[in-house]
Design an enzyme around this catalytic site. Structure first.
Site, PDB file in Angstrom:
ATOM      1  N   ARG A  54       0.794  -1.216   0.000  1.00  0.00           N
ATOM      2  CA  ARG A  54       0.000   0.000   0.000  1.00  0.00           C
ATOM      3  C   ARG A  54       0.835   1.278   0.000  1.00  0.00           C
ATOM      4  O   ARG A  54       0.595   2.187  -0.801  1.00  0.00           O
ATOM      5  CB  ARG A  54      -0.923   0.041   1.238  1.00  0.00           C
ATOM      6  N   THR A  55       1.797   1.358   0.901  1.00  0.00           N
ATOM      7  CA  THR A  55       2.478   2.643   1.085  1.00  0.00           C
ATOM      8  C   THR A  55       3.276   3.013  -0.165  1.00  0.00           C
ATOM      9  O   THR A  55       3.182   4.130  -0.668  1.00  0.00           O
ATOM     10  CB  THR A  55       3.395   2.584   2.325  1.00  0.00           C
ATOM     11  N   LYS A  84      26.539  -2.927  -0.699  1.00  0.00           N
ATOM     12  CA  LYS A  84      28.016  -2.863  -0.693  1.00  0.00           C
ATOM     13  C   LYS A  84      28.523  -2.166   0.561  1.00  0.00           C
ATOM     14  O   LYS A  84      29.715  -1.914   0.696  1.00  0.00           O
ATOM     15  CB  LYS A  84      28.505  -2.082  -1.927  1.00  0.00           C
ATOM     16  N   ARG A 105      11.157   4.005   3.706  1.00  0.00           N
ATOM     17  CA  ARG A 105      10.764   2.991   4.705  1.00  0.00           C
ATOM     18  C   ARG A 105      12.022   2.233   5.102  1.00  0.00           C
ATOM     19  O   ARG A 105      12.773   1.781   4.252  1.00  0.00           O
ATOM     20  CB  ARG A 105       9.732   2.010   4.140  1.00  0.00           C
ATOM     21  N   HIS A 133       4.631   5.437  11.759  1.00  0.00           N
ATOM     22  CA  HIS A 133       4.176   5.387  10.367  1.00  0.00           C
ATOM     23  C   HIS A 133       3.200   6.569  10.210  1.00  0.00           C
ATOM     24  O   HIS A 133       1.989   6.398  10.109  1.00  0.00           O
ATOM     25  CB  HIS A 133       3.472   4.053  10.121  1.00  0.00           C
TER      26      HIS A 133
END
Ligand code: CP
Length: 306
Positions: A54-55, A84, A105, A133
């Site tokens: 969703r986000t 890396k 995120r 959130h």
């Protein structure tokens, strides 16, 4: 009003929330008319170190609906130079050269704040581990306002994994800004809401209770905010997960206990904590809630991009 970084729910004051929701309503109109806005010169970067449906997709759709462009890595830990050994800070410095806004995120609490500290362009927290959130909480609040009619006087049950759930933490912070809100935290002892949120609510004179029995509160509330018991947050504590999973399920029997005009919300994804039969009931608001995420994120991007 211009927004810069969006890091935590506490940063929003009632005036900004009112403006955000007004712009969100305008964005609903833009989408309904099939329109595209004038952001074709702007670029949004989505950096996701944890999975999302969703986000990420709603932010990316939001930017497309605004007429802007998107650069994206859906698995930054594997598909960016983080693999890396590049630091988050260096990654953010580089994305500042390529984009106008970053949606991040990350699995670590505080990652968005670290990113914002080295970023000239807005950083939007799309979830930082078990921290917050905030954009989910904004769309949750918008959904409550739209479905129930007002936030003042709301009575809400937050249910499930409250200790590790970032959505309920952010939503509690936002609700503390409104008058006469009553919150029932319903969780097994292992997953109780954390003390920092309870302290914040006490400081802001917000009424709350802590419960273990869902059936007791269902007839009382306007919103049942169900959450998933998040297996991925238990690490090697699989015995604890097994003890908590399936403890609260919203089903037909739950609907019978609820008020006729109450709603069921869930940030999604859901597993078995809301049975499929509930989807047919008009009080099941979780898919409408996810759709509101598109409009709220369009509004956030316009306010961040100016
Ligand atoms: N609600 C939410 O954050 O969903 P995703 O994890 O799919 O983005």
């Amino acid at each position: 009003m211009k927004l810069h970084h969006v890091i935590e729910a506490q940063q929003f004051d009632p005036a900004t929330l009112a403006e955000l929701f007004q712009v969100t309503e305008e964005m609903e109109g833009v989408v309904a008319d099939g329109g595209v806005l004038d952001y074709q010169k702007r670029v949004m970067a989505t950096l996701f170190y944890e999975p999302s449906t969703r986000t990420r997709f709603s932010f990316e759709t939001a930017m497309h609906r605004l007429g802007g462009r998107v650069i994206s890595t859906e698995n930054a830990a594997e598909f960016s130079s983080v693999a890396k050994g590049e630091t988050l800070e260096d990654t953010i410095r580089i994305m500042n050269a390529y984009s106008d806004v970053i949606v991040l995120r990350h699995q670590e609490v505080g990652a968005a704040k670290r990113a914002a500290a080295v970023s000239r362009i807005p950083v939007i927290n799309a979830g930082d581990g078990v921290g917050q959130h905030p954009t989910q909480a904004l769309l949750d609040l918008y959904t409550i306002r739209k479905e129930i009619g007002a936030i003042e006087g709301l009575r809400i049950a937050m249910v499930g994994d409250l200790a590790q759930g970032r959505t309920v933490r952010s939503l509690a912070y936002l609700l503390s800004k409104y008058r006469d809100v009553k919150i029932h935290f319903v969780a097994p002892p292992l997953l109780k809401m954390k003390q920092d949120i309870l302290d914040h609510l006490r400081e802001h004179h917000v009424w709350f209770t802590e419960e273990t029995e869902l059936e007791k509160v269902l007839p009382e509330v306007d919103v049942v905010y169900q959450t998933r018991i998040q297996k991925e947050r238990f690490g090697d504590r699989s015995a604890d997960y097994e003890r908590c999973r399936g403890v609260y399920v919203i089903n037909q029997a739950s609907l019978r206990l609820m008020k006729p005009n109450a709603i069921v919300m869930h940030p999604l994804p859901r597993l078995d904590e809301i049975t499929m039969e509930v989807d047919e009931d008009p009080r099941a608001a979780y898919f409408r809630q996810a759709q509101n995420g598109l409009y709220v994120r369009m509004a956030l991007l316009t306010m961040a991009l100016g």
